[in-house]
Design a protein around this motif. Structure first.
Motif, mmCIF file in Angstrom:
data_model
loop_
_atom_site.group_PDB
_atom_site.id
_atom_site.type_symbol
_atom_site.label_atom_id
_atom_site.label_comp_id
_atom_site.label_asym_id
_atom_site.label_seq_id
_atom_site.Cartn_x
_atom_site.Cartn_y
_atom_site.Cartn_z
ATOM 1 N N ARG A 172 -13.164 4.467 7.822
ATOM 2 C CA ARG A 172 -14.049 5.407 9.300
ATOM 3 C C ARG A 172 -14.395 6.293 8.960
ATOM 4 N NH1 ARG A 172 -8.727 6.088 10.100
ATOM 5 N NH2 ARG A 172 -8.599 4.450 11.584
ATOM 6 N N ALA A 173 -14.210 7.268 8.124
ATOM 7 C CA ALA A 173 -15.421 8.017 7.879
ATOM 8 C C ALA A 173 -17.004 8.699 7.285
ATOM 9 C CB ALA A 173 -14.486 9.088 6.842
ATOM 10 N N LEU A 174 -16.997 7.023 7.213
ATOM 11 C CA LEU A 174 -18.303 6.593 7.242
ATOM 12 C C LEU A 174 -19.285 6.242 8.167
ATOM 13 C CD1 LEU A 174 -18.299 4.257 3.423
ATOM 14 C CD2 LEU A 174 -18.742 6.722 3.831
ATOM 15 N N ARG A 190 -30.732 13.281 7.250
ATOM 16 C CA ARG A 190 -31.313 12.556 8.589
ATOM 17 C C ARG A 190 -30.002 11.688 8.571
ATOM 18 N NH1 ARG A 190 -30.983 6.794 8.273
ATOM 19 N NH2 ARG A 190 -31.310 6.384 6.353
ATOM 20 N N GLU A 191 -29.224 10.794 9.573
ATOM 21 C CA GLU A 191 -28.515 10.804 10.045
ATOM 22 C C GLU A 191 -28.592 9.520 9.809
ATOM 23 O OE1 GLU A 191 -27.041 11.598 14.136
ATOM 24 O OE2 GLU A 191 -26.784 13.534 14.085
ATOM 25 N N ASP A 192 -26.776 8.952 9.341
ATOM 26 C CA ASP A 192 -27.200 7.585 9.476
ATOM 27 C C ASP A 192 -25.251 7.220 9.115
ATOM 28 O OD1 ASP A 192 -27.607 4.819 8.072
ATOM 29 O OD2 ASP A 192 -27.801 5.591 5.955
ATOM 30 N N GLY A 193 -25.012 6.002 8.737
ATOM 31 C CA GLY A 193 -23.802 5.259 9.492
ATOM 32 C C GLY A 193 -23.493 4.177 8.084
ATOM 33 N N PHE A 194 -22.239 3.786 8.246
ATOM 34 C CA PHE A 194 -22.179 2.460 7.702
ATOM 35 C C PHE A 194 -21.454 1.231 8.720
ATOM 36 C CE2 PHE A 194 -22.804 5.078 3.595
ATOM 37 C CZ PHE A 194 -22.453 4.211 2.846
ATOM 38 N N PRO A 536 -14.374 -0.726 11.164
ATOM 39 C CA PRO A 536 -13.260 -0.542 11.465
ATOM 40 C C PRO A 536 -12.877 0.404 10.573
ATOM 41 C CG PRO A 536 -13.392 -2.779 11.412
ATOM 42 C CD PRO A 536 -14.435 -2.171 10.400
ATOM 43 N N GLY A 537 -11.470 1.171 11.064
ATOM 44 C CA GLY A 537 -10.475 2.103 10.979
ATOM 45 C C GLY A 537 -9.589 1.377 10.525
ATOM 46 N N LEU A 538 -8.599 1.831 8.905
ATOM 47 C CA LEU A 538 -7.754 1.557 8.456
ATOM 48 C C LEU A 538 -6.206 2.120 9.503
ATOM 49 C CD1 LEU A 538 -7.682 2.166 4.062
ATOM 50 C CD2 LEU A 538 -8.074 -0.202 6.119
ATOM 51 N N PRO A 539 -4.900 1.509 9.637
ATOM 52 C CA PRO A 539 -3.992 1.924 10.177
ATOM 53 C C PRO A 539 -3.229 2.727 9.430
ATOM 54 C CG PRO A 539 -3.521 -0.384 8.530
ATOM 55 C CD PRO A 539 -5.051 -0.197 8.819
#
Length: 559
Positions: A172-174, A190-194, A536-539
């Motif tokens: 989720r941090a990405l 610049r703003e980006d993401g995964f 997604p993130g991890l539980p």
């Protein structure tokens, strides 16, 4: 009771050459990855084109729940059962993503005595296909930033870069980050993401391509950004001259993977887009190859029949010219009681006909969609559990009788193929019946109307909405020549609505579109609805905490 991995580790796995030989595949057409898995050469696949196709059977499910349904397990069990009754059947599945393997959902190799093997390999890297897809995707991302850094000849608007990096892991941090910090030598910040790999357009292209040539053309058509002039013209991957290198990275991965079930039925496992954020089907190449080599091909579509099956039909079948002969809808009594309002911790407390009756509304809508909106014959396979009572099974059978869908108990998890023989016999019968296969919408409908058709026909919604910005984006795509593309809806898998907490069969809700993404290489439009994440993130306690390996190399804790 043995765990899934313990059952798989005790299996007597045959050399993959023996499995290929059963299908008539010569050794010269195999690219072995050890003794138990292999890729099938693309030039050999080309020689099969003149052969007639077998029957295509789609396995789908009710809206998924924490109680579990067993769609992949049923797909494997049905393939074994068809071979058990003397048919030549092949299983076609998606490859597992490492995100859910180390997260909470688990792998995608089946369970109990209905599994594909080698189970550890399949769930952990397999033949490296996802790694190749990740690298091809990220090569394009690197080329975009490099081009901008070296003068930006194509005039990229850095505020309108349309290409994200990907990783085959829940992180989720990405989701939203800033890149190119550290001064001029590192480029323009610049703003980006995964996104996760299975949400990548490269994954979709990979799964929809029918040849290396088709793959390269689709990769070249990826829209990776827009110019910063008034026209905001799309900039394609081929404008960056990146598509050739991307195709080179994917060359070996494009060949379908052949493995086997515990009962030595052949299984193609290739490609793996999620159905809640992508189109949810294994590769066209694997399916087409299996149809040339087998009389019956059993394949699955991700999550429920409202998500995976709709995309299987409106995207995969439409693009590849496929026509299913029958559908198997998977459910458990336990999951239906969850849809009836019972919490997971209460499900083991015994018979509850009242909750089951309420939850049956979910399966009724799925059956109705399959039979009336997709025009396909359907059998309901109840993935049997020991706590199921005769009264619960009878109630379900009685409720679905007027829908024209036979309800059959299947015990493949405990008994393997012989436990699903009754389902297999019904599938063979249904395959011989004529069907009225159809798409949910005509491809010439405007994009807005296509989305409305999915929402109202399949989800039971009353309407769709979007703010003025989203409506303008859809209108621009419509006028820009993309109006004939199918729609790929990204939304929660847990409900017919966009609210994951609404169980059963909610009706009259409104589906809001909050984001639009053009997948020009895959040739569909992604409409993101509700609160859904493409990374997604991890539980709190990930499955990774339970996975281990001993000093001899034996893996434990993998389901």
């Amino acid at each position: 009771m043995l765990s899934d991995i313990e059952i798989a580790q005790k299996a007597k796995v045959k050399p993959i050459a023996e499995i290929a030989k059963k299908l008539g595949i010569p050794e010269s057409a195999m690219v072995p990855y050890g003794h138990t898995k292999a890729k099938i050469a693309l030039d050999y696949i080309d020689t099969l084109k003149s052969k007639p196709d077998g029957k295509l059977i789609l396995v789908t499910a009710i809206s998924p729940t924490p109680a579990g349904e067993g769609k992949t397990t049923t797909t494997v069990g049905l393939g074994d059962a068809l071979n058990h009754i003397g048919k030549k059947a092949i299983v076609c599945l998606r490859e597992p993503s490492l995100g859910p393997v180390f997260g909470m959902k688990g792998g995608a190799a089946g369970g109990g005595y209905a599994q594909v093997v080698p189970m550890e390999d399949i769930n952990l890297h397999f033949t490296g296909d996802f790694g190749a897809i990740q690298l091809a995707n990220n090569l394009l991302a690197a080329m975009i930033d490099n081009h901008i850094n070296h003068g930006n000849e194509l005039n990229f608007d850095v505020r309108r870069i349309a290409w994200k990096r990907v990783l085959d892991m829940n992180d989720r941090a990405l989701r939203q980050i800033t890149v190119a910090l550290g001064g001029p030598a590192n480029g323009f910040p610049r703003e980006d993401g995964f996104d996760i790999v299975v949400a990548s357009e490269v994954m979709a292209i990979f799964c929809l391509s029918t040849s290396l040539k088709d793959l390269k053309e689709r990769l070249g058509n990826i829209v990776c950004g827009y110019t910063k002039d008034k026209e905001q013209k799309p900039i394609l991957a081929k404008d960056l001259k990146t598509h050739g290198a991307m195709a080179a990275l994917l060359k070996d991965a494009l060949a379908p993977n052949l493995v086997q079930t515990l009962e030595h039925s052949p299984a193609f496992i290739h490609g793996g887009p999620f159905a809640n954020i992508a189109h949810g089907c294994n590769s066209v190449l694997a399916t087409q190859t299996a149809l040339k080599l087998g009389d019956y091909v059993v394949t699955e579509a991700g999550f429920g029949a409202d998500l995976g099956a709709e995309k299987f039909i409106d995207i995969k079948c439409r693009k590849a010219g496929l026509k299913p002969a029958a559908v198997v809808l998977v459910a458990t009594i336990r999951a239906l009681k969850y849809h009836g309002g019972i919490e997971v911790k209460e499900l083991s407390k015994g018979e509850n006909l009242e909750a089951l009756a309420k939850g049956i509304t979910n399966i009724e809508r799925h059956v109705n969609n399959i039979r009336n909106n997709y025009g396909l014959p359907c059998v309901v396979a109840i993935n049997h559990r020991t706590e199921d009572t005769d009264a619960e099974v009878k109630l379900l059978q009685d409720k679905l009788a007027h829908h024209g869908a036979k309800v059959i108990l299947a015990r493949h998890w405990a008994e393997g193929g012989k436990g699903a023989v009754d389902v297999a016999k019904e599938v063979v019968r249904l395959c011989e019946e004529p069907n009225d296969f159809k798409f949910v919408y005509d491809e010439q409908l405007p994009l807005w109307d296509k989305m409305k058709a999915i929402a109202t026909k399949i989800y039971g919604a009353s309407d769709i909405t979007a703010d003025s910005k989203i409506r303008a984006q859809i209108k621009k795509l419509q006028e820009g020549g993309y109006g004939h593309y199918p729609i790929c809806v990204a939304k929660t898998q847990y409900s017919f609505s966009t609210d994951a907490a609404l169980r059963g069969a909610p009706s009259g809700h409104v589906v809001n579109i909050r984001e639009v993404r053009l997948a020009a290489g895959a040739e569909f439009i992604v409409l993101v609805c509700g609160d859904i994440m493409t990374m997604p993130g991890l539980p709190k306690v990930p499955s990774a905490c339970s996975i281990d390996i001993d000093d001899t190399g034996k893996i434990t804790g993998l389901f």
